[in-house]
Design an enzyme around this catalytic site. Structure first.
Site, mmCIF file in Angstrom:
data_model
loop_
_atom_site.group_PDB
_atom_site.id
_atom_site.type_symbol
_atom_site.label_atom_id
_atom_site.label_comp_id
_atom_site.label_asym_id
_atom_site.label_seq_id
_atom_site.Cartn_x
_atom_site.Cartn_y
_atom_site.Cartn_z
ATOM 1 N N ASP A 1 -1.843 -14.668 -10.315
ATOM 2 C CA ASP A 1 -1.452 -15.093 -8.737
ATOM 3 C C ASP A 1 -1.581 -16.760 -8.968
ATOM 4 O O ASP A 1 -2.568 -16.818 -9.365
ATOM 5 C CB ASP A 1 -1.720 -14.107 -6.948
ATOM 6 N N HIS B 1 10.333 -12.670 -3.324
ATOM 7 C CA HIS B 1 9.352 -13.536 -3.376
ATOM 8 C C HIS B 1 8.785 -14.565 -3.346
ATOM 9 O O HIS B 1 9.551 -15.787 -2.417
ATOM 10 C CB HIS B 1 8.061 -12.006 -3.585
HETATM 11 FE FE1 N7H Z 1 3.314 -14.808 -2.282
HETATM 12 N N1 N7H Z 1 2.945 -10.899 -6.395
HETATM 13 O O1 N7H Z 1 2.364 -10.160 -6.189
HETATM 14 O O2 N7H Z 1 3.697 -10.110 -5.225
HETATM 15 N N2 N7H Z 1 3.044 -14.158 -4.056
HETATM 16 N N3 N7H Z 1 2.091 -12.414 -1.682
HETATM 17 N N4 N7H Z 1 2.178 -14.408 -0.312
HETATM 18 N N5 N7H Z 1 3.864 -16.310 -2.149
HETATM 19 C C1 N7H Z 1 3.653 -15.361 -4.742
HETATM 20 O O3 N7H Z 1 3.691 -18.509 -7.571
HETATM 21 C C2 N7H Z 1 2.043 -11.837 -3.098
HETATM 22 C C3 N7H Z 1 1.947 -13.458 0.491
HETATM 23 C C4 N7H Z 1 3.920 -17.169 -1.096
HETATM 24 O O4 N7H Z 1 5.660 -21.906 -4.511
HETATM 25 C C5 N7H Z 1 3.870 -14.923 -6.468
HETATM 26 O O5 N7H Z 1 1.303 -18.273 -6.964
HETATM 27 C C6 N7H Z 1 1.404 -9.936 -2.636
HETATM 28 C C7 N7H Z 1 2.136 -14.106 2.079
HETATM 29 C C8 N7H Z 1 4.244 -18.486 -1.980
HETATM 30 O O6 N7H Z 1 6.829 -20.524 -5.684
HETATM 31 C C9 N7H Z 1 2.930 -13.978 -6.341
HETATM 32 C C10 N7H Z 1 0.973 -10.340 -1.369
HETATM 33 C C11 N7H Z 1 2.487 -15.234 2.005
HETATM 34 C C12 N7H Z 1 3.661 -18.444 -2.556
HETATM 35 C C13 N7H Z 1 2.542 -12.976 -5.439
HETATM 36 C C14 N7H Z 1 1.525 -12.004 -0.548
HETATM 37 C C15 N7H Z 1 3.152 -16.100 0.482
HETATM 38 C C16 N7H Z 1 4.091 -16.762 -3.259
HETATM 39 C C17 N7H Z 1 3.603 -15.797 -7.467
HETATM 40 C C18 N7H Z 1 0.774 -9.790 0.329
HETATM 41 C C19 N7H Z 1 3.364 -16.300 3.258
HETATM 42 C C20 N7H Z 1 4.372 -19.712 -4.087
HETATM 43 C C21 N7H Z 1 2.702 -16.117 -7.600
HETATM 44 C C22 N7H Z 1 -0.108 -8.488 -0.440
HETATM 45 C C23 N7H Z 1 3.512 -15.706 4.299
HETATM 46 C C24 N7H Z 1 6.365 -19.675 -4.120
HETATM 47 C C25 N7H Z 1 2.406 -17.599 -7.801
HETATM 48 C C26 N7H Z 1 5.778 -21.006 -4.873
HETATM 49 C C27 N7H Z 1 3.522 -16.359 -4.499
HETATM 50 C C28 N7H Z 1 2.784 -11.791 -4.504
HETATM 51 C C29 N7H Z 1 1.838 -11.720 0.476
HETATM 52 C C30 N7H Z 1 3.446 -16.029 0.744
HETATM 53 C C31 N7H Z 1 3.036 -12.613 -7.144
HETATM 54 C C32 N7H Z 1 1.147 -9.053 -3.213
HETATM 55 C C33 N7H Z 1 1.789 -12.988 3.226
HETATM 56 C C34 N7H Z 1 4.473 -19.399 -0.749
#
Ligand code: N7H
Length: 433
Positions: A149, A289
């Site tokens: 992440d 996601h």
């Molecule tokens: Fe997410 N996951 O493990 O699946 N997220 N996220 N997120 N997220 C991202 O690119 C995760 C949550 C965003 O620019 C990655 O850094 C989990 C909320 C955004 O390409 C992974 C949870 C919100 C991005 C996860 C969670 C977001 C992003 C890839 C909750 C907003 C960048 C790693 C438990 C409302 C998108 C990375 C881009 C990336 C996960 C929450 C948003 C692995 C497990 C609540 C904007």
């Protein structure tokens, strides 16, 4: 006010970063002892302090309404009587502010907390303390489902020295109030200049259930028609739900085979845009996601006749940390969560509406987003954070329109919208009072 010297300035953060980089470069053992402190206030907190926060947010802003009231719009499950969100009791009380303490180990953060407690003694009441932890060993930097992440965060013009290939950098005012690009520049005063909104979400993750789902629904073949082992099929399914492999490698660049070297290479691991994938989810599902939360070319280079969206206005700076223990053997065997764990989600931006709320409410929870995908079937909810009855299409690259029902793997249990003022903003208002 004795607390102010404890707040970490930007200059100090930059110095600490350089020290960490130097430590890593020299391959020195252990961690450098250091800590950081910051304070943020909710609207209710400003009211309690008698501070006029009309320059922070307009009256209709979610910041003024507060996250508990807004939780219905975010789709958070409701309590049995339907009157409140189904949150942890601490978050159903008024939260006036939050003090964030970071450090190299619990010894350092505990010491800093004791120092802060001594300053405030009985003048503030602690509602709750939540402890975050990075994960151990090779899982360091990975969230609880196992994915790397913190890869795609916006580069900020005039602040970031190194700009890696990827989404366009954002104006400073998208992250810092009172700067060029702040949508509410006109209302800013001392308190609200050089600050940022902090959206905090207390998100529990059902990790054994997530793993079991991947196991049960493992893809039989990849997009090239090659037969996969059950492990490979589970890994591909998880990667298509997230849009990245656990290593961090984006599936838009490496769709059917993990590439761990790509995953950790900052000069390459964010350099993709779903280009050439308009109306196609062969490499990455539309609801995946990272595609839901940053659709890149899907909206920036839309089909002819559709005006492009400037996505630099909708980026957020994510600064979360994991909480809770590693999955136990008993949980692995039963496929059931027995210990609370998840993500202390924290993100910053100068507009809650253009940032977090748009991503959660209008994109993740909306099965029809993104609109220029397949005309026949909506892409479905975000499989990680979408709230509602979750299902999505595109998980199987060979059957892009077939839909899969998903469990609930992330449960919101609290949160609040805060504003983090600059040190001079605090000195000229709150500390003066
Ligand atoms: Fe997410 N996951 O493990 O699946 N997220 N996220 N997120 N997220 C991202 O690119 C995760 C949550 C965003 O620019 C990655 O850094 C989990 C909320 C955004 O390409 C992974 C949870 C919100 C991005 C996860 C969670 C977001 C992003 C890839 C909750 C907003 C960048 C790693 C438990 C409302 C998108 C990375 C881009 C990336 C996960 C929450 C948003 C692995 C497990 C609540 C904007």
């Amino acid at each position: 006010m004795r607390f102010i010297p404890l707040i970490t300035s930007v200059a100090q953060v930059l110095k600490d970063r350089d020290a960490i980089d130097d430590h890593k470069k020299k391959k020195l053992p252990g961690w450098i002892t250091m800590s950081g402190v910051n304070v943020s206030f909710s609207h209710q907190g400003f009211v309690k302090l008698g501070i006029d926060d009309s320059s922070v947010a307009p009256a209709t802003d979610p910041f003024i309404i507060g996250q508990e009231q807004d939780s219905i719009n975010l789709g958070d499950p409701r309590s049995a009587d339907g009157k409140t969100p189904d949150w942890a009791p601490a978050f159903l009380q008024p939260l006036h502010g939050v003090i964030l303490i970071s450090g190299d180990c619990h010894g350092t953060t505990n010491k800093k907390k004791a120092e802060i407690d001594r300053i405030f003694r009985s003048s503030i009441k602690e509602v709750t303390t939540i402890r975050g932890d990075v994960r151990p060993g090779a899982e360091d930097g990975h969230e609880h489902f196992g994915f790397l992440d913190g890869i795609s965060n916006p580069n900020v013009i005039d602040f970031d020295k190194v700009i890696n290939p990827g989404p366009a950098p954002v104006q400073p005012g998208v992250m810092i109030t009172g700067q060029k690009g702040d949508p509410n520049l006109a209302i800013r005063k001392k308190l609200s200049t050089d600050g940022s909104f902090l959206c905090f979400r207390y998100l529990f993750q059902q990790v054994p259930e997530f793993d079991l789902f991947l196991k049960k629904n493992a893809l039989a073949k990849n997009g090239n028609g090659e037969v996969l082992t059950p492990q490979e099929g589970s890994a591909l399914l998880g990667a298509r739900m997230v849009g990245r492999w656990k290593s961090g490698a984006p599936i838009d660049l490496s769709p059917f085979k993990d590439d761990p070297t790509l995953g950790t290479d900052p000069t390459k691991n964010n350099d993709f845009a779903f280009a050439g994938e308009i109306a196609s989810s062969f490499r990455c599902p539309f609801a995946g996601h990272v595609r839901k939360t940053n659709p890149r070319d899907d909206l920036e280079v839309p089909p002819p006749g559709v005006p492009p969206t400037d996505l630099t206005l909708h980026r957020i700076m994510r600064r979360g940390i994991q909480f809770g223990p590693e999955v136990t053997e008993a949980e692995k065997v039963s496929g059931k969560t027995m210990h609370g764990r998840g993500l202390l989600f924290a993100c910053y931006s100068t507009s809650l509406n253009a940032g977090f709320r748009l991503l959660q409410h209008t994109w993740a929870n909306n099965s029809a987003f993104q609109p220029f995908s397949h005309s026949a079937s909506p892409p479905g909810l975000d499989p990680i954070i979408g709230q509602g009855t979750r299902s999505m299409i595109g998980l199987d690259p060979l059957h892009p329109l077939s839909s899969l029902n998903l469990g609930n793997f992330v449960t919101p249990k609290g949160g609040e919208y805060f504003f983090t003022p600059s040190i001079s903003g605090i000195k000229s208002t709150i500390a003066k009072a």
